[in-house]
Design a protein around this motif. Structure first.
Motif, PDB file in Angstrom:
ATOM      1  N   PHE A  82      13.355  -4.780   5.682  1.00 68.66           N
ATOM      2  CA  PHE A  82      11.903  -4.189   5.139  1.00 68.66           C
ATOM      3  C   PHE A  82      12.041  -2.872   4.799  1.00 68.66           C
ATOM      4  CE2 PHE A  82       7.700  -2.425   5.546  1.00 68.66           C
ATOM      5  CZ  PHE A  82       6.990  -3.843   4.811  1.00 68.66           C
ATOM      6  N   THR A  83      12.797  -1.968   5.544  1.00 71.59           N
ATOM      7  CA  THR A  83      12.799  -0.409   5.050  1.00 71.59           C
ATOM      8  C   THR A  83      13.685  -0.426   3.701  1.00 71.59           C
ATOM      9  OG1 THR A  83      12.721   0.236   7.246  1.00 71.59           O
ATOM     10  CG2 THR A  83      13.929   1.773   5.879  1.00 71.59           C
ATOM     11  N   THR A  84      14.870  -1.446   3.718  1.00 67.08           N
ATOM     12  CA  THR A  84      15.550  -1.247   2.526  1.00 67.08           C
ATOM     13  C   THR A  84      14.666  -1.678   1.290  1.00 67.08           C
ATOM     14  OG1 THR A  84      17.798  -1.602   3.409  1.00 67.08           O
ATOM     15  CG2 THR A  84      17.532  -2.454   1.294  1.00 67.08           C
ATOM     16  N   ALA A  85      13.721  -2.820   1.361  1.00 62.33           N
ATOM     17  CA  ALA A  85      12.986  -3.237   0.229  1.00 62.33           C
ATOM     18  C   ALA A  85      11.838  -2.002  -0.163  1.00 62.33           C
ATOM     19  CB  ALA A  85      12.135  -4.375   0.765  1.00 62.33           C
ATOM     20  N   GLN A  86      11.310  -1.184   0.768  1.00 65.15           N
ATOM     21  CA  GLN A  86      10.586  -0.348   0.611  1.00 65.15           C
ATOM     22  C   GLN A  86      11.096   0.826  -0.147  1.00 65.15           C
ATOM     23  OE1 GLN A  86       7.227   0.542   4.038  1.00 65.15           O
ATOM     24  NE2 GLN A  86       9.170   0.917   4.766  1.00 65.15           N
ATOM     25  N   GLN A  87      12.416   1.114   0.142  1.00 68.23           N
ATOM     26  CA  GLN A  87      13.196   2.189  -0.509  1.00 68.23           C
ATOM     27  C   GLN A  87      13.586   1.729  -1.870  1.00 68.23           C
ATOM     28  OE1 GLN A  87      15.815   3.435   2.301  1.00 68.23           O
ATOM     29  NE2 GLN A  87      14.570   4.464   3.726  1.00 68.23           N
ATOM     30  N   TYR A  88      13.732   0.604  -2.094  1.00 66.81           N
ATOM     31  CA  TYR A  88      14.307  -0.176  -3.532  1.00 66.81           C
ATOM     32  C   TYR A  88      12.935  -0.061  -4.304  1.00 66.81           C
ATOM     33  CZ  TYR A  88      18.833  -2.012  -2.200  1.00 66.81           C
ATOM     34  OH  TYR A  88      20.202  -2.129  -1.690  1.00 66.81           O
ATOM     35  N   PHE A  89      11.675  -0.351  -3.733  1.00 70.74           N
ATOM     36  CA  PHE A  89      10.392  -0.208  -4.529  1.00 70.74           C
ATOM     37  C   PHE A  89      10.309   1.263  -5.007  1.00 70.74           C
ATOM     38  CE2 PHE A  89       5.896   0.235  -5.005  1.00 70.74           C
ATOM     39  CZ  PHE A  89       5.646  -0.747  -5.829  1.00 70.74           C
ATOM     40  N   GLY A  90      10.434   2.117  -4.025  1.00 72.08           N
ATOM     41  CA  GLY A  90      10.218   3.685  -4.212  1.00 72.08           C
ATOM     42  C   GLY A  90      11.127   3.949  -5.465  1.00 72.08           C
ATOM     43  N   ALA A  91      12.336   3.727  -5.313  1.00 74.07           N
ATOM     44  CA  ALA A  91      13.361   4.019  -6.344  1.00 74.07           C
ATOM     45  C   ALA A  91      13.006   3.107  -7.659  1.00 74.07           C
ATOM     46  CB  ALA A  91      14.791   3.640  -5.938  1.00 74.07           C
ATOM     47  N   MET A  92      12.628   2.157  -7.686  1.00 68.61           N
ATOM     48  CA  MET A  92      12.512   1.360  -8.679  1.00 68.61           C
ATOM     49  C   MET A  92      11.206   2.029  -9.621  1.00 68.61           C
ATOM     50  SD  MET A  92      11.367  -2.796  -9.109  1.00 68.61           S
ATOM     51  CE  MET A  92      12.766  -3.292  -8.453  1.00 68.61           C
ATOM     52  N   MET A  93      10.137   2.411  -8.725  1.00 72.54           N
ATOM     53  CA  MET A  93       8.840   2.913  -9.186  1.00 72.54           C
ATOM     54  C   MET A  93       9.172   4.286  -9.701  1.00 72.54           C
ATOM     55  SD  MET A  93       6.977   0.830  -9.979  1.00 72.54           S
ATOM     56  CE  MET A  93       6.820  -1.153  -9.710  1.00 72.54           C
ATOM     57  N   LYS A  94      10.441   5.103  -9.322  1.00 71.69           N
ATOM     58  CA  LYS A  94      10.668   6.321  -9.610  1.00 71.69           C
ATOM     59  C   LYS A  94       9.584   7.328  -8.793  1.00 71.69           C
ATOM     60  CE  LYS A  94      13.335   6.217 -13.620  1.00 71.69           C
ATOM     61  NZ  LYS A  94      14.081   7.192 -14.551  1.00 71.69           N
ATOM     62  N   LEU A  95       9.196   6.891  -7.533  1.00 68.35           N
ATOM     63  CA  LEU A  95       8.413   7.874  -6.735  1.00 68.35           C
ATOM     64  C   LEU A  95       8.973   9.057  -6.410  1.00 68.35           C
ATOM     65  CD1 LEU A  95       5.835   8.067  -5.438  1.00 68.35           C
ATOM     66  CD2 LEU A  95       6.663   6.591  -3.575  1.00 68.35           C
ATOM     67  N   GLU A  96       8.706  10.248  -6.737  1.00 66.37           N
ATOM     68  CA  GLU A  96       9.279  11.455  -6.391  1.00 66.37           C
ATOM     69  C   GLU A  96       8.952  12.017  -5.244  1.00 66.37           C
ATOM     70  OE1 GLU A  96      11.729  12.673  -8.323  1.00 66.37           O
ATOM     71  OE2 GLU A  96      11.821  11.170  -9.415  1.00 66.37           O
ATOM     72  N   ALA A  97       9.819  12.799  -4.597  1.00 65.87           N
ATOM     73  CA  ALA A  97       9.386  13.349  -3.349  1.00 65.87           C
ATOM     74  C   ALA A  97       8.302  14.524  -3.572  1.00 65.87           C
ATOM     75  CB  ALA A  97      10.367  14.115  -2.756  1.00 65.87           C
ATOM     76  N   ASP A  98       8.219  15.248  -4.754  1.00 66.71           N
ATOM     77  CA  ASP A  98       7.398  16.192  -4.813  1.00 66.71           C
ATOM     78  C   ASP A  98       5.975  15.416  -5.181  1.00 66.71           C
ATOM     79  OD1 ASP A  98       7.700  15.471  -7.351  1.00 66.71           O
ATOM     80  OD2 ASP A  98       7.966  17.219  -8.427  1.00 66.71           O
ATOM     81  N   GLU A  99       5.667  14.388  -5.230  1.00 63.76           N
ATOM     82  CA  GLU A  99       4.350  13.661  -5.548  1.00 63.76           C
ATOM     83  C   GLU A  99       3.582  13.806  -4.247  1.00 63.76           C
ATOM     84  OE1 GLU A  99       4.211  10.329  -7.988  1.00 63.76           O
ATOM     85  OE2 GLU A  99       6.326  10.609  -8.448  1.00 63.76           O
ATOM     86  N   GLU A 100       4.363  13.451  -3.039  1.00 69.41           N
ATOM     87  CA  GLU A 100       3.813  13.456  -1.695  1.00 69.41           C
ATOM     88  C   GLU A 100       4.700  13.081  -0.620  1.00 69.41           C
ATOM     89  OE1 GLU A 100       1.238  10.267   0.799  1.00 69.41           O
ATOM     90  OE2 GLU A 100       0.577  10.571  -1.556  1.00 69.41           O
ATOM     91  N   ILE A 101       4.735  14.185   0.204  1.00 66.60           N
ATOM     92  CA  ILE A 101       5.651  13.912   1.175  1.00 66.60           C
ATOM     93  C   ILE A 101       4.722  13.826   2.610  1.00 66.60           C
ATOM     94  CG2 ILE A 101       7.472  14.865   2.788  1.00 66.60           C
ATOM     95  CD1 ILE A 101       8.376  16.478   0.307  1.00 66.60           C
ATOM     96  N   ASP A 102       4.845  12.785   3.007  1.00 67.80           N
ATOM     97  CA  ASP A 102       4.061  12.401   4.265  1.00 67.80           C
ATOM     98  C   ASP A 102       4.824  12.847   5.472  1.00 67.80           C
ATOM     99  OD1 ASP A 102       2.026  11.005   2.684  1.00 67.80           O
ATOM    100  OD2 ASP A 102       3.245   9.279   2.655  1.00 67.80           O
ATOM    101  N   ALA A 103       3.866  13.014   6.484  1.00 65.37           N
ATOM    102  CA  ALA A 103       4.454  13.259   7.730  1.00 65.37           C
ATOM    103  C   ALA A 103       5.112  11.758   8.257  1.00 65.37           C
ATOM    104  CB  ALA A 103       4.062  14.061   8.880  1.00 65.37           C
ATOM    105  N   GLU A 104       4.407  10.755   7.939  1.00 63.05           N
ATOM    106  CA  GLU A 104       4.635   9.460   8.468  1.00 63.05           C
ATOM    107  C   GLU A 104       5.560   8.682   7.264  1.00 63.05           C
ATOM    108  OE1 GLU A 104       1.001   7.376  10.019  1.00 63.05           O
ATOM    109  OE2 GLU A 104       0.257   9.636  10.622  1.00 63.05           O
ATOM    110  N   SER A 105       5.699   7.530   7.628  1.00 61.03           N
ATOM    111  CA  SER A 105       6.267   6.497   6.470  1.00 61.03           C
ATOM    112  C   SER A 105       5.495   6.430   5.351  1.00 61.03           C
ATOM    113  CB  SER A 105       6.584   4.979   7.332  1.00 61.03           C
ATOM    114  OG  SER A 105       7.126   4.204   6.364  1.00 61.03           O
TER     115      SER A 105
END
Length: 146
Positions: free
Chosen positions: A121-144
């Motif tokens: 599940f975590t791999t799927a989440q991370q692939y989705f984030g990478a696929m969508m080019k979700l950047e770190a500077d857009e938001e860094i949550d303390a949580e997942s």
């Protein structure tokens, strides 16, 4: 900049990308909440596994939350992180039996099932984030992000 605009639904940037489909965002977030909590495996162990996976899964958003903290590893965490690393180096989950032999020395079948579900599940989440080019500077949550 993400590949698609964020919806108005969701709390995190990740959820807002899924928020274009409310039922998917809701179900995804519910499963994420269940998998990230202390069930049979501790949330701390799973966070170190998540951080390990993030280093190879190319999600800038996930990587920004930090590398694994080896200073807090106990024996079970070390084995779980090692297993996650083996998972990443074998195509389509074609892991050697020896990897499971080691897991069986430290974890019950219920724990192994939870660990494998969390890794997938975590791999799927991370692939989705990478696929969508979700950047770190857009938001860094303390949580997942889910």
């Amino acid at each position: 900049m993400t590949r698609i605009s964020k919806s108005k639904f969701g709390k995190t940037s990740f959820q807002k990308l899924l928020g274009h489909n409310l039922s998917i965002m809701t179900a995804w977030s519910e499963l994420s909440d269940i998998l990230e909590k202390n069930v049979r495996l501790s949330a701390s162990l799973k966070e170190q596994v998540r951080r390990t996976l993030a280093q190879s899964n190319e999600c800038a958003y996930c990587k920004a939350k930090g590398k694994p903290d080896e200073a807090i590893f106990d024996e079970k965490t070390s084995v779980a992180v090692g297993f996650a690393t083996v998972f990443q180096h074998h195509a389509k989950g074609n892991l050697p039996d020896s990897a499971f032999d080691i897991l069986e020395e430290y974890f019950s079948e219920a724990e192994i099932s939870e660990l494998c579900a969390f890794i997938c599940f975590t791999t799927a989440q991370q692939y989705f984030g990478a696929m969508m080019k979700l950047e770190a500077d857009e938001e860094i949550d303390a949580e997942s992000h889910a």
